[in-house]
Design a protein around this motif. Structure first.
Motif: not given
Ligand code: DAH
Length: 408
Positions: A77-83, A109-124
């Motif tokens: 289930s972790w693999k499915q979740f990761r993918d 754009k700048r704000a979306v990029g920043a939020s996305l980076n923050e989210l990505r760091a959290h997700v990873e």
């Protein structure tokens, strides 16, 4: 379901490929809501035009991610979740990049990029942390189930010991090894030729009556009858057939006779045959060898004597006796009264022996004029009974551990 939200596009791609599509779509728990479809749409379609509006959107996403993360409990289930979140083609983060970031207005754009980076760091980081937690959890379970309790007592495997008969064989073999004999062994199923004829016991010889024996049921047309050997003497013939003099062998083994079992008889018992043949072996060599053996076996203080006897394969034949080792050859027990071992006779009959009958050499192509020798046949069970004070031969075959343990 783990992926209750945000996964519409992800799943949609998957469903299009797979045959599960219909089944999953039909299931009410899998019906996608408009809310779940958010990452499939550009921000303008979601009505977001100003950077301040992004934080609620991303906070919502993060909440969904955290919920999904918490419900990944095992590796699959972790693999499915990761993918679902990091999948290159259609993971949620890719969807955001493609559908929110790329088409975003300059202002956003700048704000979306920043939020996305923050989210990505959290997700990873969370996905990795979840993996570690699952792994250590399953390690813990494995460790618990495979734990070895060193405080438990070990499994005791009792080590067996040699049967008393085997021990006596060994004792006798060692004595004869010390004077240059070697051991040979032979078949327990014999032909009448080796068991009788070549030992100078022709058919209808009265000696065969004593050895009335076990014949094997053979298929019709079998070339020769077969029997369980009645003594180890056939190995005299087999050895001399193979080997030119000098011969000095002993033959330990099992023998069989049609005897009714009682305290001194058994249909199977043990013998050691002895044979020495050379160019100048005398009667003195013979008695000297036997005396050496008897003294080694019963102790130096015993005496030996021999009496005339008869065996078809020896001439002269004798019966060897030993002075009773239990009463010192007096016939009287140490506490007074008759010695129970020799029954007051002071002597105990040991075994048969003799000088090899020249007729036997004729069967093995030895020149009877040039060679001479002696032979003997020791009953092992009887000797063991005598030496170790055993009064019933049957105990050797019953394998009662209470008996066996007395002879470790
Ligand atoms: N084969 C004899 C028997 O079983 C014992 C025996 C006697 C063996 C004399 C010998 C011998 O070699 O010389 O009764």
């Amino acid at each position: 379901m783990i992926f209750a939200s945000w996964l519409f596009t992800t799943r949609d791609t998957f469903f299009r490929k797979g045959t599960m599509r219909c089944a999953l779509r039909r299931s009410p728990s899998n019906v996608m809501t408009a809310h779940e479809n958010k990452t499939a749409l550009p921000l303008v379609h979601l009505g977001i035009t100003r950077p301040e509006e992004l934080s609620a959107l991303f906070a919502d996403l993060r909440g969904s991610f955290d919920a999904d993360c918490a419900s990944a409990h095992d590796e699959s289930s972790w693999k499915q979740f990761r993918d679902a979140w990091l999948g290159r083609k259609s993971g949620v983060l890719t969807q955001i990049t493609d559908n929110w970031l790329k088409p975003a207005t300059l202002e956003l754009k700048r704000a979306v990029g920043a939020s996305l980076n923050e989210l990505r760091a959290h997700v990873e980081s969370q996905i990795e942390a979840r993996r570690a937690a699952i792994e250590s959890g399953s390690e813990k379970t494995a460790l618990a189930s495979e734990r070895i309790d060193l405080s438990l007592p070990g499994v005791i495997r009792p080590i067996g010991s040699q049967h008393l008969i085997r021990q006596v064989f060994q004792e006798i073999e060692d004595i004869f090894f010390s004077i240059g004999f070697s051991v040979v062994e032979g078949p327990e199923i014999e032909t009448p030729y080796y068991n009788f004829e070549a030992l100078n016991i022709p058919e209808f010889h009265p000696v065969r009556d004593d050895m009335d024996t076990f014949y094997l049921d053979l298929p019709k047309g079998a070339k020769t009858p077969l029997l369980l050997r009645t003594h180890t003497s056939p190995m005299q013939i087999r050895t001399m057939e193979k080997q030119k003099p000098p011969v000095r062998v002993i033959v330990p083994g099992k023998v069989y006779r049609r005897d009714n079992p009682d305290a001194t008889h058994s249909f199977a018992f043990h013998q050691i045959e002895g044979l020495a043949v050379d160019t100048d072996i005398t009667f003195c060599d013979f008695t000297g060898t036997i005396e050496y053996f008897v003294k080694q076996f019963f102790g130096p203080s015993v005496k030996t004597r021999f009496r005339p006897s008869y065996f078809p394969f020896t001439e002269p034949s004798v019966e060897f006796d030993v002075s009773c080792p239990f009463c010192g050859g007096t016939g009287t027990a140490s506490g007074g009264g008759t010695c129970s071992k020799c029954k007051g006779a002071a002597w105990i009959e040991l075994f048969g022996a003799g000088m090899v009958d020249p007729a036997v050499y004729g069967f093995v192509n030895y020149d009877a004029k040039k060679v001479s020798g002696f032979a003997f046949g020791i009953g092992i069970d009887r000797l063991a009974m005598l030496k170790y004070g055993i009064d019933d031969i049957q105990v050797f075959f019953q394998n009662d551990v209470r008996f066996l343990r007395q002879f470790p």
